[in-house]
Design a protein around this motif. Structure first.
Motif, mmCIF file in Angstrom:
data_model
loop_
_atom_site.group_PDB
_atom_site.id
_atom_site.type_symbol
_atom_site.label_atom_id
_atom_site.label_comp_id
_atom_site.label_asym_id
_atom_site.label_seq_id
_atom_site.Cartn_x
_atom_site.Cartn_y
_atom_site.Cartn_z
ATOM 1 N N ALA A 82 4.127 0.756 12.146
ATOM 2 C CA ALA A 82 4.446 1.555 11.050
ATOM 3 C C ALA A 82 5.556 0.663 10.098
ATOM 4 O O ALA A 82 6.321 0.042 10.530
ATOM 5 N N VAL A 83 5.349 0.963 8.902
ATOM 6 C CA VAL A 83 6.419 0.860 7.851
ATOM 7 C C VAL A 83 6.917 2.127 7.455
ATOM 8 O O VAL A 83 6.243 2.913 6.900
ATOM 9 N N VAL A 84 8.491 2.072 7.137
ATOM 10 C CA VAL A 84 9.091 3.213 6.224
ATOM 11 C C VAL A 84 9.901 2.781 4.988
ATOM 12 O O VAL A 84 10.510 1.806 5.230
ATOM 13 N N GLU A 85 10.125 3.393 4.059
ATOM 14 C CA GLU A 85 10.964 3.190 3.071
ATOM 15 C C GLU A 85 11.152 4.301 2.077
ATOM 16 O O GLU A 85 10.104 4.751 1.731
ATOM 17 N N ASP A 86 12.406 4.932 1.919
ATOM 18 C CA ASP A 86 12.549 6.053 1.001
ATOM 19 C C ASP A 86 13.699 5.857 -0.016
ATOM 20 O O ASP A 86 14.903 5.680 0.683
ATOM 21 N N PRO A 87 13.386 5.534 -1.415
ATOM 22 C CA PRO A 87 14.467 5.619 -1.918
ATOM 23 C C PRO A 87 15.337 6.897 -2.324
ATOM 24 O O PRO A 87 16.367 6.693 -2.805
ATOM 25 N N ALA A 88 14.565 7.908 -1.835
ATOM 26 C CA ALA A 88 15.221 9.392 -2.121
ATOM 27 C C ALA A 88 15.618 9.706 -3.358
ATOM 28 O O ALA A 88 16.760 9.981 -3.779
ATOM 29 N N THR A 89 14.829 9.177 -4.396
ATOM 30 C CA THR A 89 15.208 9.589 -5.754
ATOM 31 C C THR A 89 14.400 10.689 -6.380
ATOM 32 O O THR A 89 13.771 11.292 -5.622
ATOM 33 N N PRO A 145 15.986 1.941 3.599
ATOM 34 C CA PRO A 145 15.634 0.799 3.048
ATOM 35 C C PRO A 145 14.359 0.389 3.805
ATOM 36 O O PRO A 145 14.131 0.951 4.765
ATOM 37 N N PHE A 146 13.603 -0.800 3.166
ATOM 38 C CA PHE A 146 12.558 -1.017 3.861
ATOM 39 C C PHE A 146 12.534 -1.517 5.194
ATOM 40 O O PHE A 146 13.662 -2.184 5.580
ATOM 41 N N ARG A 147 11.712 -0.937 6.404
ATOM 42 C CA ARG A 147 11.876 -1.218 7.577
ATOM 43 C C ARG A 147 10.513 -1.287 8.511
ATOM 44 O O ARG A 147 9.868 -0.611 8.001
ATOM 45 N N THR A 188 0.917 -1.136 -0.208
ATOM 46 C CA THR A 188 -0.016 -0.108 0.013
ATOM 47 C C THR A 188 0.912 1.186 0.046
ATOM 48 O O THR A 188 0.457 2.055 -0.523
ATOM 49 N N MET A 189 2.034 1.143 0.700
ATOM 50 C CA MET A 189 2.837 2.239 0.878
ATOM 51 C C MET A 189 3.551 2.680 -0.610
ATOM 52 O O MET A 189 3.740 3.738 -0.960
ATOM 53 N N ARG A 190 3.866 1.585 -1.218
ATOM 54 C CA ARG A 190 4.611 1.441 -2.458
ATOM 55 C C ARG A 190 3.763 2.164 -3.702
ATOM 56 O O ARG A 190 4.205 2.950 -4.276
ATOM 57 N N GLU A 191 2.527 1.438 -3.625
ATOM 58 C CA GLU A 191 1.575 1.840 -4.620
ATOM 59 C C GLU A 191 1.134 3.429 -4.506
ATOM 60 O O GLU A 191 0.708 3.962 -5.619
ATOM 61 N N ALA A 192 1.200 3.991 -3.307
ATOM 62 C CA ALA A 192 0.460 5.317 -3.110
ATOM 63 C C ALA A 192 1.239 6.424 -4.092
ATOM 64 O O ALA A 192 0.287 7.272 -4.543
ATOM 65 N N PRO A 193 2.298 6.596 -4.114
ATOM 66 C CA PRO A 193 3.509 6.009 -3.281
ATOM 67 C C PRO A 193 3.772 7.028 -2.174
ATOM 68 O O PRO A 193 3.421 8.162 -2.169
ATOM 69 N N GLY A 194 4.368 6.443 -0.954
ATOM 70 C CA GLY A 194 4.705 7.261 0.004
ATOM 71 C C GLY A 194 6.026 6.631 0.631
ATOM 72 O O GLY A 194 6.419 5.495 0.108
ATOM 73 N N VAL A 195 6.467 7.268 1.692
ATOM 74 C CA VAL A 195 7.949 6.786 2.271
ATOM 75 C C VAL A 195 7.465 6.273 3.527
ATOM 76 O O VAL A 195 8.512 6.110 4.303
ATOM 77 N N GLY A 196 6.126 6.382 4.035
ATOM 78 C CA GLY A 196 5.853 5.696 5.326
ATOM 79 C C GLY A 196 4.217 5.487 5.310
ATOM 80 O O GLY A 196 3.368 5.920 4.527
ATOM 81 N N LEU A 197 4.040 4.511 6.183
ATOM 82 C CA LEU A 197 2.636 4.198 6.289
ATOM 83 C C LEU A 197 2.373 3.616 7.884
ATOM 84 O O LEU A 197 3.182 2.665 8.206
ATOM 85 N N PRO A 233 15.106 11.140 7.271
ATOM 86 C CA PRO A 233 14.765 10.098 7.936
ATOM 87 C C PRO A 233 13.966 10.177 9.319
ATOM 88 O O PRO A 233 13.157 9.747 9.717
ATOM 89 N N ALA A 234 14.498 11.265 10.064
ATOM 90 C CA ALA A 234 14.060 11.669 11.487
ATOM 91 C C ALA A 234 12.797 12.229 11.276
ATOM 92 O O ALA A 234 11.731 11.972 12.138
ATOM 93 N N ARG A 235 12.430 12.846 10.189
ATOM 94 C CA ARG A 235 11.059 13.461 9.982
ATOM 95 C C ARG A 235 9.954 12.375 9.686
ATOM 96 O O ARG A 235 8.931 12.419 10.214
ATOM 97 N N ILE A 236 10.398 11.335 8.797
ATOM 98 C CA ILE A 236 9.682 10.282 8.726
ATOM 99 C C ILE A 236 9.127 9.725 9.843
ATOM 100 O O ILE A 236 8.210 9.062 10.174
ATOM 101 N N VAL A 237 10.128 9.230 10.777
ATOM 102 C CA VAL A 237 10.021 8.527 12.056
ATOM 103 C C VAL A 237 9.112 9.286 12.721
ATOM 104 O O VAL A 237 8.098 8.835 13.480
ATOM 105 N N GLN A 238 9.213 10.382 12.832
ATOM 106 C CA GLN A 238 8.436 11.240 13.617
ATOM 107 C C GLN A 238 6.995 11.462 13.375
ATOM 108 O O GLN A 238 6.045 11.369 13.976
#
Length: 218
Positions: A77-84, A103-105, A56-65, A162-167
């Motif tokens: 929660a899941v996070v992943e950011d290719p930063a492309t 990476p996905f975590r 769901t996160m990848r299809e959205a697409p997003g960097v966290g869900l 990455p800290a922003r995504i975690v928050q």
């Protein structure tokens, strides 16, 4: 929510098509404190939930869900950011935002505390508030505690984007949307952000829209 009700909810999601529908702002599940994950789901169900969240996160697409974004009130929660580079971004934007590939975590029962009082302000969006972004101050460095999907302890410092995504994702688990922390006068459609406010730092938006750049997290 009882374990039986939670199991039935996850079973219904797993029986449906992927990606799962993303819950939008206004649904009470996004404003509730989530339940700590303490093994309420069988191994197969939990693995299936994580895979559904990743898809769901990848299809959205997003960097966290966060789990509440698909209607599940669990502290996961899941996070992943290719930063492309994508339309509206630049290499300079990635550098200034300190956005690096992640990476996905999986974050299970995550909590964070600021390890540096410094904050950074950038436009931020959310899959549950589609089509809009607003300038939001976030701590630049946080201490993350929790577990991964295998129960291994997480105890680390995270900084930059990455800290922003975690928050952002951890806030979801506490019933907090990014708009609760945002400079509301900065609220802009995603189209305006891409066309007008694509600068690495939102100083031009602050001048044009008449808001101070937040320097502290609230």
């Amino acid at each position: 929510m009882t374990t039986t009700a939670l199991t039935d909810l996850v079973d219904a999601l797993l029986a449906g098509a992927a990606p799962a529908p993303i819950v939008s702002a206004g649904d009470p599940v996004l404003r509730q404190q989530t339940q700590p994950y303490e093994g309420q789901l069988s191994g197969a169900r939990f693995t299936g939930l994580i895979e559904l969240m990743r898809t769901t996160m990848r299809e959205a697409p997003g960097v966290g869900l966060a789990a509440p974004q698909i209607g599940v009130p669990l502290r996961v929660a899941v996070v992943e950011d290719p930063a492309t580079l994508r339309p509206g971004t630049s290499a300079e934007s990635l550098r200034v935002r300190r956005r690096v590939p992640q990476p996905f975590r999986v974050l299970v029962n995550p909590h964070y505390t600021a390890t540096d009082p410094g904050a950074a302000s950038f436009f931020e969006g959310c899959l549950s508030v589609p089509g809009w972004q607003a300038v939001t101050a976030r701590y630049e460095r946080v201490h993350l505690l929790g577990q991964d999907e295998h129960g291994r302890e997480l105890d680390e410092e995270v900084e930059g984007w990455p800290a922003r995504i975690v928050q952002h994702e951890t806030d979801h688990l506490d019933g907090v949307l990014y708009l609760d922390r945002a400079e509301i006068r900065s609220l802009s459609t995603t189209a305006h952000v891409l066309d007008r406010w694509a600068d690495p730092v939102p100083e031009n938006a602050a001048r044009a829209l008449g808001f101070p750049l937040p320097g502290t997290v609230h």
